[in-house]
Write an enzyme that holds these catalytic residues in place. Structure first.
Site, mmCIF file in Angstrom:
data_model
loop_
_atom_site.group_PDB
_atom_site.id
_atom_site.type_symbol
_atom_site.label_atom_id
_atom_site.label_comp_id
_atom_site.label_asym_id
_atom_site.label_seq_id
_atom_site.Cartn_x
_atom_site.Cartn_y
_atom_site.Cartn_z
ATOM 1 N N GLY A 220 38.909 -1.681 -13.553
ATOM 2 C CA GLY A 220 38.715 -2.663 -12.490
ATOM 3 C C GLY A 220 38.644 -2.008 -11.133
ATOM 4 C CG ASN A 221 36.719 -3.737 -8.206
ATOM 5 O OD1 ASN A 221 37.174 -4.642 -7.536
ATOM 6 N ND2 ASN A 221 35.670 -3.900 -9.022
ATOM 7 N NE ARG A 222 42.971 -0.470 -3.174
ATOM 8 C CZ ARG A 222 43.161 0.242 -2.067
ATOM 9 N NH1 ARG A 222 42.627 1.450 -1.967
ATOM 10 N NH2 ARG A 222 43.858 -0.243 -1.075
ATOM 11 C CB SER A 223 37.296 -6.616 -4.943
ATOM 12 O OG SER A 223 36.864 -7.786 -4.281
ATOM 13 C CB ALA A 287 34.056 -5.141 -5.940
#
Length: 415
Positions: A220-223, A287
């Site tokens: 995943g990502n930090r969005s 994102a």
């Protein structure tokens, strides 16, 4: 040491907000609006109607605001409160605004302190409706709302959900945090919420996709989704019919916005391509993971004694490129780019290259890093146009940046 004169000077620098409270069951939510405004440094004077005081007493408003509450034009007559409150306010917010109060405001009636204040206010005015669906949809209410909007009053779109009793539908007061966000936006940019997107269908993606490795792990990502949600919230209040495709965003639904929830890049792609044909504006602010695992484990992967196998990845489709390629004539497509500088170029260099590759009409470029863009309350960057124009977006709350993006989109739509 703080002197009375220095205290007054500090006070004078704080925005003066009049919080009007109408006589509906949602009046209790005004307490949370008041608390959030005062805690963020605003000086708030509460002006309830007589009916509102049947739901929440003056003592509650006075305790939360630290200022006396007046309800009629015959209190403190030498101070002329029915004129002074409107003249000195930087913003007037009415939450909840009942059907009766909206009707009085539209027709210029002034039979109490709040309606007098609305007549004398020359600052931005934000009315936040709360009523049953039938009342909100009644032709008389719709005509009154149209009259007020034509005069420059911001009449917010109500939320949908549980109403009084067992009823549900459109007409619910938006979340107090959303009301305060709209209030701050109008204090920052008094022209931030024009009705320039009336009749437009807007599709927005937000949040960050997750690519599952096994039943409990993912890439995943930090969005956080805050910027996409701010775009949706502002677009709805500017008149658009908004659909928000939200990927793993733990945020309340914006008022007046239809939310479709997804998890992975494949799910987001399917929804965006399905809904794009019905839209006039498409905004890809989510994102999206560039890669996903080739194989997903059916069971949780165990640590074991041996080192794990290398993780094999494959590239996800470029959703923005697909949306640009498949759009109808006249549709405005907005992309987002989160970039860092490197040895090959700075952030703007990479943003310009991405705009060229993607082919969208606008690109919102953010420089990312620790404390920047992701998981923050504010944002900054650049707005890059396909025709070569570039606009700096100064550091501001994400709702304010959203309003600047919509200014650019609106100009393209009306061109």
């Amino acid at each position: 040491m703080t002197t009375p004169s220095s205290s007054r000077a500090a006070e004078s620098r704080s925005p003066e907000v009049v919080l009007g409270v109408g006589g509906g069951i949602a009046a209790y939510k005004a307490c949370e609006v008041l608390r959030r405004l005062t805690e963020s440094g605003h000086l708030v004077r509460v002006v309830p109607t007589a009916s509102a005081l049947r739901f929440v007493g003056s003592a509650t408003f006075e305790a939360l605001s630290g200022r006396p509450v007046h309800t009629d034009v015959f209190t403190d007559v030498p101070e002329v409160p029915h004129v002074r409150l409107g003249q000195t306010a930087d913003l007037v917010v009415v939450a909840p605004a009942t059907a009766d109060l909206i009707a009085k405001a539209a027709n210029g009636l002034a039979d109490d302190l709040l309606t007098n204040t609305l007549l004398t206010a020359r600052c931005p005015v934000l009315l936040v409706p709360a009523m049953h669906t039938e009342m909100w949809e009644h032709p008389a209410t719709r005509a009154n709302v149209a009259t007020l909007r034509a005069r420059g009053v911001v009449v917010a779109e109500p939320a949908s959900g549980r109403l009084t009793g067992a009823d549900t539908g459109r007409g619910r007061l938006p979340d107090p945090a959303e009301i305060v966000e709209l209030a701050r936006l109008l204090l920052a940019r008094r022209d931030a919420l024009p009705r320039d997107l009336d009749g437009r269908r807007v599709l927005i993606s937000a949040g960050g996709t997750r690519e599952p490795l096994d039943p409990v792990r993912f890439l995943g990502n930090r969005s956080s989704g805050r910027q996409g949600y701010a775009l949706a919230r502002v677009a709805a209040q500017r008149g658009a019919e908004v659909t928000l495709v939200a990927a793993n965003a733990d945020l309340p639904d914006p008022a007046g916005v239809h939310v479709v929830r997804v998890g992975s890049a494949a799910e987001l792609r399917a929804q965006m391509l399905r809904l794009a044909d019905e839209s006039d504006v498409v905004v890809m602010s989510a994102a999206v993971a560039d890669f996903r695992p080739v194989n997903r484990a059916e069971h949780k992967m165990k640590k074991g004694a041996a080192d794990p196998d290398a993780l094999e990845l494959t590239r996800n489709p470029d959703i923005l490129v697909e949306l640009v390629a498949g759009r109808r004539p006249g549709v405005v497509v907005v992309g987002f780019a989160a970039e860092t500088g490197d040895v090959s170029g700075d952030v703007l260099h990479h943003g310009r290259e991405k705009l060229r590759r993607k082919g969208c009409d606008l690109l919102v470029l953010n420089e990312v890093g620790e404390g920047r863009a992701f998981e923050t309350e504010d944002n900054e960057g650049w707005l890059l146009y396909a025709d070569g124009r570039e606009q700096t977006l100064p550091r501001a709350a994400k709702s304010e940046l959203a309003s600047m993006v919509w200014d650019g989109v609106s100009a393209l739509l009306h061109a």
